[in-house]
Design a protein around this motif. Sequence first.
Motif, PDB file in Angstrom:
ATOM      1  N   VAL A  65      37.123  -9.188  -0.682  1.00  0.00           N
ATOM      2  CA  VAL A  65      36.394  -8.257   0.135  1.00  0.00           C
ATOM      3  C   VAL A  65      36.369  -8.575   1.750  1.00  0.00           C
ATOM      4  O   VAL A  65      36.533  -8.073   2.546  1.00  0.00           O
ATOM      5  N   VAL A  66      35.680 -10.025   1.729  1.00  0.00           N
ATOM      6  CA  VAL A  66      35.357 -10.505   3.062  1.00  0.00           C
ATOM      7  C   VAL A  66      36.510 -10.743   3.924  1.00  0.00           C
ATOM      8  O   VAL A  66      36.639 -10.393   5.010  1.00  0.00           O
ATOM      9  N   PHE A  67      37.528 -11.294   3.200  1.00  0.00           N
ATOM     10  CA  PHE A  67      38.705 -11.821   4.015  1.00  0.00           C
ATOM     11  C   PHE A  67      39.903 -10.585   4.049  1.00  0.00           C
ATOM     12  O   PHE A  67      40.853 -10.949   4.755  1.00  0.00           O
ATOM     13  N   ASP A  68      39.974  -9.703   3.008  1.00  0.00           N
ATOM     14  CA  ASP A  68      41.050  -8.932   3.258  1.00  0.00           C
ATOM     15  C   ASP A  68      40.637  -7.399   3.341  1.00  0.00           C
ATOM     16  O   ASP A  68      41.065  -6.765   4.100  1.00  0.00           O
TER      17      ASP A  68
ATOM     18  N   GLY B 220      34.621 -10.100  13.485  1.00  0.00           N
ATOM     19  CA  GLY B 220      33.470  -9.842  14.316  1.00  0.00           C
ATOM     20  C   GLY B 220      32.446 -10.840  14.135  1.00  0.00           C
ATOM     21  O   GLY B 220      31.718 -11.299  14.989  1.00  0.00           O
ATOM     22  N   GLU B 221      32.342 -11.236  12.778  1.00  0.00           N
ATOM     23  CA  GLU B 221      31.008 -12.057  12.439  1.00  0.00           C
ATOM     24  C   GLU B 221      31.344 -13.393  12.880  1.00  0.00           C
ATOM     25  O   GLU B 221      30.493 -14.108  13.653  1.00  0.00           O
ATOM     26  N   SER B 222      32.609 -13.917  12.942  1.00  0.00           N
ATOM     27  CA  SER B 222      32.907 -15.082  13.579  1.00  0.00           C
ATOM     28  C   SER B 222      33.011 -15.197  15.124  1.00  0.00           C
ATOM     29  O   SER B 222      32.749 -16.135  15.810  1.00  0.00           O
ATOM     30  N   PHE B 223      33.113 -14.075  15.632  1.00  0.00           N
ATOM     31  CA  PHE B 223      32.956 -13.886  17.001  1.00  0.00           C
ATOM     32  C   PHE B 223      31.474 -13.855  17.569  1.00  0.00           C
ATOM     33  O   PHE B 223      31.157 -14.278  18.830  1.00  0.00           O
ATOM     34  N   VAL B 224      30.821 -13.365  16.690  1.00  0.00           N
ATOM     35  CA  VAL B 224      29.202 -13.448  16.807  1.00  0.00           C
ATOM     36  C   VAL B 224      28.880 -14.922  17.036  1.00  0.00           C
ATOM     37  O   VAL B 224      28.023 -15.128  17.718  1.00  0.00           O
TER      38      VAL B 224
ATOM     39  N   GLY C 220      43.606 -19.482  15.420  1.00  0.00           N
ATOM     40  CA  GLY C 220      44.513 -19.504  14.154  1.00  0.00           C
ATOM     41  C   GLY C 220      44.162 -18.376  13.149  1.00  0.00           C
ATOM     42  O   GLY C 220      45.062 -17.870  12.536  1.00  0.00           O
ATOM     43  N   PHE C 221      42.874 -17.937  13.150  1.00  0.00           N
ATOM     44  CA  PHE C 221      42.392 -16.824  12.498  1.00  0.00           C
ATOM     45  C   PHE C 221      43.077 -15.741  12.922  1.00  0.00           C
ATOM     46  O   PHE C 221      43.554 -14.839  12.085  1.00  0.00           O
TER      47      PHE C 221
ATOM     48  N   ALA D 169      41.119 -21.335   8.345  1.00  0.00           N
ATOM     49  CA  ALA D 169      40.721 -21.321   9.600  1.00  0.00           C
ATOM     50  C   ALA D 169      39.345 -20.936  10.097  1.00  0.00           C
ATOM     51  O   ALA D 169      38.838 -21.679  10.999  1.00  0.00           O
ATOM     52  N   VAL D 170      38.590 -19.947   9.184  1.00  0.00           N
ATOM     53  CA  VAL D 170      37.224 -19.848   9.661  1.00  0.00           C
ATOM     54  C   VAL D 170      36.378 -21.177   9.350  1.00  0.00           C
ATOM     55  O   VAL D 170      35.497 -21.359   9.887  1.00  0.00           O
TER      56      VAL D 170
END
Lengths: 99, 154
Positions: free
Chosen positions: A55-58, A66-70, B86-87, B127-128
């Motif tokens: 769910v989280v990655f697909d 958005g989370e990773s850019f937060v 990469g992500f 990547a994450v």
Amino acid sequence: MKKFFIWFSIIVLAIFSSYVAVKMAALPSTYNGVGELIVNDTIKKTGAINSVTAVVFDFRGYDTLGESFVLFTAITGSAVILRNNKISKANGGHEDEKA
Amino acid sequence: MKKHNHNIKSKDCIVKCSANIVLPLALILGIYIILHGHLSPGGGFQGGVIIAGAVAIVYVAYGSKDTQRVFNAERFKISEDLGALGFIFIASLGIIYGTSFFKNVIYNQGQVGKLYSSGTIFWMNFAVGYKVLAGIGFLILIMVNTLKSSDKKE
């Protein structure tokens, strides 16, 4: 005049939101929608056993983006705030080695 | 202000020896959690934070001068950018293959349940995880530097 605008906007907002609430209550149920698909077809659609990761990655990949850019923004902000300390440490590091 | 608030002495033998035991275990556990994100609980974020804890462990055991010597802040920054790029690249594989953004285009590679399966989910986890370990490690490194400079003012 200011009071009039406040009451006017409140009344408009109340009418609009009650209209939206009545309209949305008549919509069909989403019980057998995407939730069913995620529960039943995870392995077939993604090949991942852990359905939370699926769910989280697909299914909700934009959420993870958005989370990773937060996180990225938070680290950038911390680096900007703490940069002065870093510079003063770089100047003071040599004194420490002498002592 | 007196300085006997420093209750954990760095260079203390007990702290150092237990850090030497814990550090490789923490690194291996973090790598395991990142790589097995699609098979077992965990994923990129959690494993990355565990690996980034290595910076804190090194600081507690060896003091801030050795932490500075071992970890390179510039490399951490570049690694975080590489992880984010990469992500996005893996996410845009869907566009390259002709479907939508974030579409899992290579989902049927490998056997279900084996380590290399589930297509882009595996690579996105990687990547994450790389991005998070570099980012949180950089954050902890900056905080350690701040601790040291506030110590000097007292």
